[in-house]
Design a protein around this motif. Structure first.
Motif, PDB file in Angstrom:
ATOM      1  N   ASN A 194       0.823  -1.215   0.000  1.00  0.00           N
ATOM      2  CA  ASN A 194       0.000   0.000   0.000  1.00  0.00           C
ATOM      3  C   ASN A 194       0.862   1.272   0.000  1.00  0.00           C
ATOM      4  O   ASN A 194       0.730   2.137   0.865  1.00  0.00           O
ATOM      5  N   LEU A 195       1.760   1.372  -0.980  1.00  0.00           N
ATOM      6  CA  LEU A 195       2.666   2.517  -1.079  1.00  0.00           C
ATOM      7  C   LEU A 195       2.305   3.385  -2.281  1.00  0.00           C
ATOM      8  O   LEU A 195       1.720   2.907  -3.253  1.00  0.00           O
ATOM      9  N   LYS A 196       2.712   4.650  -2.213  1.00  0.00           N
ATOM     10  CA  LYS A 196       2.515   5.543  -3.345  1.00  0.00           C
ATOM     11  C   LYS A 196       3.580   5.259  -4.417  1.00  0.00           C
ATOM     12  O   LYS A 196       4.693   4.840  -4.120  1.00  0.00           O
ATOM     13  N   LEU A 197       3.166   5.539  -5.658  1.00  0.00           N
ATOM     14  CA  LEU A 197       4.070   5.438  -6.804  1.00  0.00           C
ATOM     15  C   LEU A 197       4.243   6.844  -7.379  1.00  0.00           C
ATOM     16  O   LEU A 197       3.295   7.626  -7.394  1.00  0.00           O
ATOM     17  N   HIS A 198       5.431   7.136  -7.884  1.00  0.00           N
ATOM     18  CA  HIS A 198       5.714   8.490  -8.378  1.00  0.00           C
ATOM     19  C   HIS A 198       6.462   8.363  -9.700  1.00  0.00           C
ATOM     20  O   HIS A 198       7.522   7.735  -9.751  1.00  0.00           O
ATOM     21  N   ILE A 199       5.912   8.920 -10.763  1.00  0.00           N
ATOM     22  CA  ILE A 199       6.534   8.774 -12.091  1.00  0.00           C
ATOM     23  C   ILE A 199       6.367  10.061 -12.898  1.00  0.00           C
ATOM     24  O   ILE A 199       5.484  10.867 -12.617  1.00  0.00           O
ATOM     25  N   HIS A 200       7.237  10.255 -13.895  1.00  0.00           N
ATOM     26  CA  HIS A 200       7.033  11.307 -14.908  1.00  0.00           C
ATOM     27  C   HIS A 200       6.268  10.654 -16.054  1.00  0.00           C
ATOM     28  O   HIS A 200       6.687   9.609 -16.545  1.00  0.00           O
ATOM     29  N   LEU A 201       5.183  11.273 -16.500  1.00  0.00           N
ATOM     30  CA  LEU A 201       4.326  10.598 -17.474  1.00  0.00           C
ATOM     31  C   LEU A 201       3.846  11.535 -18.581  1.00  0.00           C
ATOM     32  O   LEU A 201       3.327  12.620 -18.301  1.00  0.00           O
ATOM     33  N   SER A 202       4.017  11.070 -19.814  1.00  0.00           N
ATOM     34  CA  SER A 202       3.514  11.802 -20.992  1.00  0.00           C
ATOM     35  C   SER A 202       3.907  13.276 -20.938  1.00  0.00           C
ATOM     36  O   SER A 202       3.083  14.168 -21.077  1.00  0.00           O
ATOM     37  N   GLU A 203       5.221  13.473 -20.759  1.00  0.00           N
ATOM     38  CA  GLU A 203       5.747  14.841 -20.643  1.00  0.00           C
ATOM     39  C   GLU A 203       6.032  15.442 -22.018  1.00  0.00           C
ATOM     40  O   GLU A 203       5.865  16.634 -22.216  1.00  0.00           O
ATOM     41  N   THR A 204       6.507  14.583 -22.936  1.00  0.00           N
ATOM     42  CA  THR A 204       6.864  15.102 -24.258  1.00  0.00           C
ATOM     43  C   THR A 204       6.207  14.272 -25.369  1.00  0.00           C
ATOM     44  O   THR A 204       5.853  13.103 -25.170  1.00  0.00           O
ATOM     45  N   GLU A 205       6.106  14.884 -26.533  1.00  0.00           N
ATOM     46  CA  GLU A 205       5.549  14.178 -27.693  1.00  0.00           C
ATOM     47  C   GLU A 205       6.467  13.015 -28.069  1.00  0.00           C
ATOM     48  O   GLU A 205       6.013  11.936 -28.460  1.00  0.00           O
ATOM     49  N   TYR A 206       7.772  13.231 -27.915  1.00  0.00           N
ATOM     50  CA  TYR A 206       8.762  12.199 -28.228  1.00  0.00           C
ATOM     51  C   TYR A 206       8.510  10.936 -27.394  1.00  0.00           C
ATOM     52  O   TYR A 206       8.533   9.814 -27.913  1.00  0.00           O
ATOM     53  N   GLU A 207       8.257  11.139 -26.099  1.00  0.00           N
ATOM     54  CA  GLU A 207       7.984  10.001 -25.200  1.00  0.00           C
ATOM     55  C   GLU A 207       6.781   9.195 -25.707  1.00  0.00           C
ATOM     56  O   GLU A 207       6.822   7.958 -25.748  1.00  0.00           O
ATOM     57  N   VAL A 208       5.728   9.904 -26.124  1.00  0.00           N
ATOM     58  CA  VAL A 208       4.510   9.221 -26.592  1.00  0.00           C
ATOM     59  C   VAL A 208       4.798   8.474 -27.894  1.00  0.00           C
ATOM     60  O   VAL A 208       4.458   7.296 -28.048  1.00  0.00           O
ATOM     61  N   LYS A 209       5.475   9.146 -28.838  1.00  0.00           N
ATOM     62  CA  LYS A 209       5.769   8.520 -30.144  1.00  0.00           C
ATOM     63  C   LYS A 209       6.632   7.276 -29.985  1.00  0.00           C
ATOM     64  O   LYS A 209       6.400   6.248 -30.625  1.00  0.00           O
ATOM     65  N   GLU A 210       7.662   7.379 -29.143  1.00  0.00           N
ATOM     66  CA  GLU A 210       8.552   6.232 -28.916  1.00  0.00           C
ATOM     67  C   GLU A 210       7.796   5.066 -28.285  1.00  0.00           C
ATOM     68  O   GLU A 210       8.042   3.906 -28.599  1.00  0.00           O
ATOM     69  N   CYS A 211       6.889   5.388 -27.385  1.00  0.00           N
ATOM     70  CA  CYS A 211       6.103   4.351 -26.696  1.00  0.00           C
ATOM     71  C   CYS A 211       5.195   3.639 -27.696  1.00  0.00           C
ATOM     72  O   CYS A 211       5.095   2.409 -27.689  1.00  0.00           O
ATOM     73  N   VAL A 212       4.568   4.417 -28.575  1.00  0.00           N
ATOM     74  CA  VAL A 212       3.697   3.827 -29.592  1.00  0.00           C
ATOM     75  C   VAL A 212       4.527   2.917 -30.499  1.00  0.00           C
ATOM     76  O   VAL A 212       4.124   1.802 -30.830  1.00  0.00           O
ATOM     77  N   LYS A 213       5.747   3.392 -30.853  1.00  0.00           N
ATOM     78  CA  LYS A 213       6.631   2.618 -31.725  1.00  0.00           C
ATOM     79  C   LYS A 213       7.046   1.304 -31.044  1.00  0.00           C
ATOM     80  O   LYS A 213       7.019   0.233 -31.626  1.00  0.00           O
ATOM     81  N   THR A 214       7.440   1.385 -29.778  1.00  0.00           N
ATOM     82  CA  THR A 214       7.976   0.212 -29.074  1.00  0.00           C
ATOM     83  C   THR A 214       6.890  -0.702 -28.514  1.00  0.00           C
ATOM     84  O   THR A 214       7.024  -1.920 -28.572  1.00  0.00           O
ATOM     85  N   HIS A 215       5.842  -0.112 -27.951  1.00  0.00           N
ATOM     86  CA  HIS A 215       4.849  -0.931 -27.228  1.00  0.00           C
ATOM     87  C   HIS A 215       3.475  -0.918 -27.889  1.00  0.00           C
ATOM     88  O   HIS A 215       2.529  -1.498 -27.351  1.00  0.00           O
ATOM     89  N   SER A 216       3.343  -0.211 -28.994  1.00  0.00           N
ATOM     90  CA  SER A 216       2.073  -0.119 -29.730  1.00  0.00           C
ATOM     91  C   SER A 216       0.927   0.431 -28.877  1.00  0.00           C
ATOM     92  O   SER A 216      -0.232   0.044 -29.049  1.00  0.00           O
TER      93      SER A 216
END
Ligand SMILES: [Zn+2]
Length: 422
Positions: A194-216
């Motif tokens: 029951n711990l909190k999680l902390h992440i950087h998410l969907s900060e840049t267009e590049y991050e989204v494009k790369e994710c779509v490319k790698t993980h569809s």
């Protein structure tokens, strides 16, 4: 912990006093005997602020690498130094950040940084509250992944030795720096404990494009697939989102953190979709991000800029009204992190600030909410009470000179050492 009576303060236009004991507000407007009596000098009482996303020790990097692209900045001005930063340097950088945060009315911060114990020591000594996650980066390397998982398991146990003001969280840095295996591990481990999680998410267009490319799929969908989406997840930035992403963040009740200054400074090219996230059911909050990309930790400034940016983006002056900006820095993160501090009432945590309205920019006093968001900055904060203790008395913080000196030396040593080795 002794009791504290804060006398002579204004709450709801009435002069009153607030009695605190055991870290809580016990009564308002009653005569009580307290171990310490503090004269509030007619200042206005307001809930203290909670900073939902920062990297405190990055105060050491303040002003060193502005006006640069995100990746170039990280690769040349941040990471080479962070790889060599000592515990002592993290400690002093964090202390400087905490001093700055207290000065602008912040009593809680959600942090992600290297060297958990150095950060925790700084939090303990200064009396502030924090959810601390050690940066989790494995760059898809199975050996690093295992070692990071082990480190977090160990820190989770060691963190129990600190006071209740410190909560341990798990901080996988971002989907592009952490392996799928580790994301799954983080989702599982935090669910189990029951711990909190902390992440950087969907900060840049590049991050989204790369994710779509790698993980569809999008980064948000990828987090769903790896078991990371939950109402324990604090996600910083969340600017490059599809309608489906927004729906998912809402369905899971994720804390989505708006960091408008950092986003604009690093030109991420999108704006946090405040209204859509709120309507979808996501929790909305504001953070300063680290001083490397802000460059200060003033949440008053951040509230103003958040509100202005929404109005500009939506072409609608009614977008993100002042009262909601304040909620994003007080009650919303309070509910998410279980702080019980977004309101001034008996039973709430004794976390509040005294606001000086006898300042030119705070007059005439038509509307306090408006003034706090559109007119004030951190300098309007006169005193800060956290956990029933005075962390700043009439603009004075204990050992402030020593902290500034320590941080100055830490920054100087770190940069000299790494630059010499280049
Ligand atoms: Zn950040």
């Amino acid at each position: 912990m002794g009791s504290l009576l804060v006398e002579n303060v204004i709450l709801d236009d009435q002069k009153t006093s607030i009695y605190c004991n055991n870290g809580k507000i016990v009564s308002i407007g009653e005569d009580c005997n307290a171990d310490e009596i503090f004269d509030g000098c007619g200042y206005i009482v307001h809930p203290a602020l909670n900073n939902s996303h920062t990297h405190a020790a990055m105060t050491l990097f303040r002003g060193n690498g502005d006006d640069m692209p995100l990746m170039e900045w990280l690769q040349t001005r941040v990471w080479p130094y962070e790889q060599n930063i000592s515990s002592e340097e993290v400690y002093w950088g964090t202390k400087l950040a905490i001093t700055e945060m207290i000065r602008s009315g912040i009593v809680f911060f959600n942090d992600m940084y290297w060297d958990f114990h150095a950060v925790a020591k700084a939090v303990e000594e200064t009396g502030i509250k924090a959810c601390l996650s050690a940066v989790f980066i494995d760059f898809d390397d199975p050996v690093q992944a295992k070692s990071q998982q082990k480190t977090n398991e160990r820190l989770h146990i060691e963190a129990k030795d600190y006071s209740d003001r410190i909560t341990f969280g798990v901080g996988p840095h971002a989907i592009y720096t952490v392996s799928e295996d580790s994301l799954r591990w983080a989702g599982e481990f935090t669910r189990e404990h029951n711990l909190k999680l902390h992440i950087h998410l969907s900060e840049t267009e590049y991050e989204v494009k790369e994710c779509v490319k790698t993980h569809s799929c999008s980064p948000v969908e990828y987090l769903k697939r790896t078991g990371m989406l939950s109402d324990r997840l604090a996600a910083a930035h969340t600017v490059w989102l599809s309608e489906r992403d927004i729906g998912l963040l809402g369905d899971y009740g994720v804390l989505t953190i708006n960091n408008p200054v950092s986003n604009m400074k690093l030109a991420v090219g999108e704006v946090y979709p405040y209204r859509k996230l709120k309507d979808a059911g996501a929790v909305t909050a504001i953070g300063t991000d680290g001083a490397g990309s802000n460059n200060n930790l003033d949440l008053f400034e951040e509230m103003k800029i958040a509100a202005l940016l929404q109005k500009f983006k939506e072409n609608d002056p009614t977008a993100l009204p002042a009262g909601e900006a304040i909620e994003m820095a007080t009650i919303n993160p309070s509910n998410f992190f279980g702080l019980n501090n977004g309101q001034i009432k008996p039973g709430s945590a004794a976390d509040f600030i005294l606001i000086d309205v006898q300042r030119p920019e705070m007059q005439p006093m038509h509307n306090l909410t408006s003034h706090l968001v559109y007119s004030a900055n951190g300098y309007a904060v006169d005193s800060v009470i956290c956990d029933g203790r005075l962390l700043m008395k009439h603009r004075k913080i204990e050992n402030e000179e020593e902290i500034m000196e320590g941080a100055y030396r830490a920054a100087k040593n770190l940069f000299a050492r790494v630059d010499k080795a280049k």
